[in-house]
Scaffold this motif. Sequence first.
Motif, mmCIF file in Angstrom:
data_model
loop_
_atom_site.group_PDB
_atom_site.id
_atom_site.type_symbol
_atom_site.label_atom_id
_atom_site.label_comp_id
_atom_site.label_asym_id
_atom_site.label_seq_id
_atom_site.Cartn_x
_atom_site.Cartn_y
_atom_site.Cartn_z
ATOM 1 N N ARG A 31 17.926 -3.576 -9.844
ATOM 2 C CA ARG A 31 17.085 -4.728 -10.136
ATOM 3 C C ARG A 31 15.620 -4.334 -10.158
ATOM 4 N NH1 ARG A 31 16.277 -7.028 -4.435
ATOM 5 N NH2 ARG A 31 15.515 -8.917 -5.448
ATOM 6 N N ALA A 32 14.918 -4.775 -11.198
ATOM 7 C CA ALA A 32 13.504 -4.425 -11.338
ATOM 8 C C ALA A 32 12.687 -5.072 -10.229
ATOM 9 C CB ALA A 32 13.001 -4.862 -12.706
ATOM 10 N N TRP A 33 11.751 -4.296 -9.682
ATOM 11 C CA TRP A 33 10.863 -4.752 -8.616
ATOM 12 C C TRP A 33 9.521 -5.050 -9.255
ATOM 13 C CZ3 TRP A 33 10.421 -1.715 -3.343
ATOM 14 C CH2 TRP A 33 9.667 -2.471 -2.444
ATOM 15 N N ASP A 34 9.198 -6.318 -9.387
ATOM 16 C CA ASP A 34 8.016 -6.763 -10.116
ATOM 17 C C ASP A 34 6.775 -6.628 -9.239
ATOM 18 O OD1 ASP A 34 6.069 -8.009 -11.602
ATOM 19 O OD2 ASP A 34 7.241 -9.804 -12.033
ATOM 20 N N ALA A 35 5.940 -5.626 -9.529
ATOM 21 C CA ALA A 35 4.734 -5.400 -8.731
ATOM 22 C C ALA A 35 3.744 -6.551 -8.858
ATOM 23 C CB ALA A 35 4.070 -4.089 -9.153
ATOM 24 N N GLY A 36 3.847 -7.332 -9.929
ATOM 25 C CA GLY A 36 2.973 -8.485 -10.088
ATOM 26 C C GLY A 36 3.348 -9.643 -9.195
ATOM 27 N N ARG A 37 4.526 -9.574 -8.578
ATOM 28 C CA ARG A 37 4.979 -10.615 -7.660
ATOM 29 C C ARG A 37 5.163 -10.085 -6.248
ATOM 30 N NH1 ARG A 37 9.630 -14.260 -10.440
ATOM 31 N NH2 ARG A 37 9.352 -15.273 -8.415
ATOM 32 N N SER A 38 4.799 -8.834 -6.020
ATOM 33 C CA SER A 38 5.065 -8.195 -4.729
ATOM 34 C C SER A 38 3.917 -7.270 -4.366
ATOM 35 C CB SER A 38 6.374 -7.397 -4.813
ATOM 36 O OG SER A 38 6.526 -6.562 -3.685
ATOM 37 N N LYS A 39 3.246 -7.533 -3.242
ATOM 38 C CA LYS A 39 2.152 -6.671 -2.809
ATOM 39 C C LYS A 39 2.669 -5.282 -2.425
ATOM 40 C CE LYS A 39 0.069 -10.701 -2.849
ATOM 41 N NZ LYS A 39 1.129 -11.629 -2.413
ATOM 42 N N LEU A 40 3.808 -5.225 -1.750
ATOM 43 C CA LEU A 40 4.369 -3.925 -1.390
ATOM 44 C C LEU A 40 4.802 -3.172 -2.643
ATOM 45 C CD1 LEU A 40 5.193 -1.891 0.746
ATOM 46 C CD2 LEU A 40 7.375 -3.106 0.992
ATOM 47 N N GLY A 41 5.383 -3.886 -3.594
ATOM 48 C CA GLY A 41 5.727 -3.256 -4.864
ATOM 49 C C GLY A 41 4.497 -2.683 -5.542
ATOM 50 N N ALA A 42 3.381 -3.406 -5.477
ATOM 51 C CA ALA A 42 2.127 -2.910 -6.056
ATOM 52 C C ALA A 42 1.647 -1.660 -5.330
ATOM 53 C CB ALA A 42 1.066 -4.002 -6.004
ATOM 54 N N MET A 43 1.796 -1.628 -4.007
ATOM 55 C CA MET A 43 1.395 -0.447 -3.243
ATOM 56 C C MET A 43 2.187 0.779 -3.682
ATOM 57 S SD MET A 43 1.070 -2.265 0.535
ATOM 58 C CE MET A 43 0.533 -0.811 1.444
ATOM 59 N N LEU A 44 3.488 0.602 -3.880
ATOM 60 C CA LEU A 44 4.322 1.706 -4.337
ATOM 61 C C LEU A 44 3.980 2.090 -5.774
ATOM 62 C CD1 LEU A 44 7.751 0.594 -2.834
ATOM 63 C CD2 LEU A 44 6.331 2.492 -2.047
ATOM 64 N N GLU A 45 3.745 1.101 -6.606
ATOM 65 C CA GLU A 45 3.404 1.356 -8.010
ATOM 66 C C GLU A 45 2.108 2.152 -8.126
ATOM 67 O OE1 GLU A 45 4.691 1.727 -11.277
ATOM 68 O OE2 GLU A 45 5.531 -0.265 -10.879
ATOM 69 N N LEU A 46 1.174 1.907 -7.213
ATOM 70 C CA LEU A 46 -0.112 2.605 -7.227
ATOM 71 C C LEU A 46 -0.068 3.953 -6.516
ATOM 72 C CD1 LEU A 46 -2.448 -0.451 -6.533
ATOM 73 C CD2 LEU A 46 -2.191 0.784 -8.707
ATOM 74 N N GLY A 47 1.094 4.307 -5.975
ATOM 75 C CA GLY A 47 1.257 5.622 -5.366
ATOM 76 C C GLY A 47 0.692 5.761 -3.971
ATOM 77 N N MET A 48 0.535 4.646 -3.249
ATOM 78 C CA MET A 48 0.042 4.732 -1.882
ATOM 79 C C MET A 48 1.067 5.403 -0.973
ATOM 80 S SD MET A 48 -1.945 1.091 -1.320
ATOM 81 C CE MET A 48 -2.725 1.671 0.205
ATOM 82 N N ASP A 49 0.586 6.084 0.041
ATOM 83 C CA ASP A 49 1.460 6.785 0.981
ATOM 84 C C ASP A 49 1.894 5.806 2.066
ATOM 85 O OD1 ASP A 49 2.849 8.520 2.564
ATOM 86 O OD2 ASP A 49 1.109 9.719 3.167
ATOM 87 N N THR A 50 2.937 5.050 1.781
ATOM 88 C CA THR A 50 3.408 4.013 2.699
ATOM 89 C C THR A 50 4.162 4.584 3.895
ATOM 90 O OG1 THR A 50 5.492 3.730 1.505
ATOM 91 C CG2 THR A 50 3.616 2.370 0.793
#
Length: 214
Positions: free
Chosen positions: A40-59
Amino acid sequence: MTGTDASLPTGVERRVVDGDQRLCTRGEPVYGEPTDGGWRAWDAGRSKLGAMLELGMDTGLSGGETVLYLGAANGTTVSHVADFAGPTYAVEFSPRPVRDLLDACESRTNLFPLLKDARRPETYAHVVEADCDVLVQDVATRGQADVAVRNRRFLSDDGRLLLAVKARSEDVAAAPDDVFDEVLADLAEAYEVLETRRLDRFHEDHLAVVATPR
């Protein structure tokens, strides 16, 4: 087709869905997101954590962690987290979104919904495991740093705080950069900040923070 990415936890992959390469997790759909072969697609526009992963942050996420998620709402992000994590405690204050969250829990035996106020961690301390690996926070309230400090009690000493700061929730009139500086200063009593990143590409006036307990 998949794409490997060392920054992503096990159980999260970049896959081509509907012609576009998207972050994906494997699980039952929750919010009408496109799927492909059980992913299932993880929509970074609806998820702050998804955005963090999309931007390559070291979570620091690797998969299988015990997670406390504050601000679970309808389950959009926390359902993706539960797809790749271990026990996942989902705290939400409003009864209406919790009804949707319960639907997301039906196919995820590791996802535990809690109708509680994240500002009062003593009300769910008897349920949530001690020494959680990750605290994910996405709450729309004043005092976001205070919420993170109050919930520090659940994190292991080498755990991670993954915080999405909403500037407009703190002070609708103040400049977001000023709000972020104040929140980071307030966090300093309990956390060492490892990385910050503005999420404006996906979420306007939001700051992502990765921190570890002091």
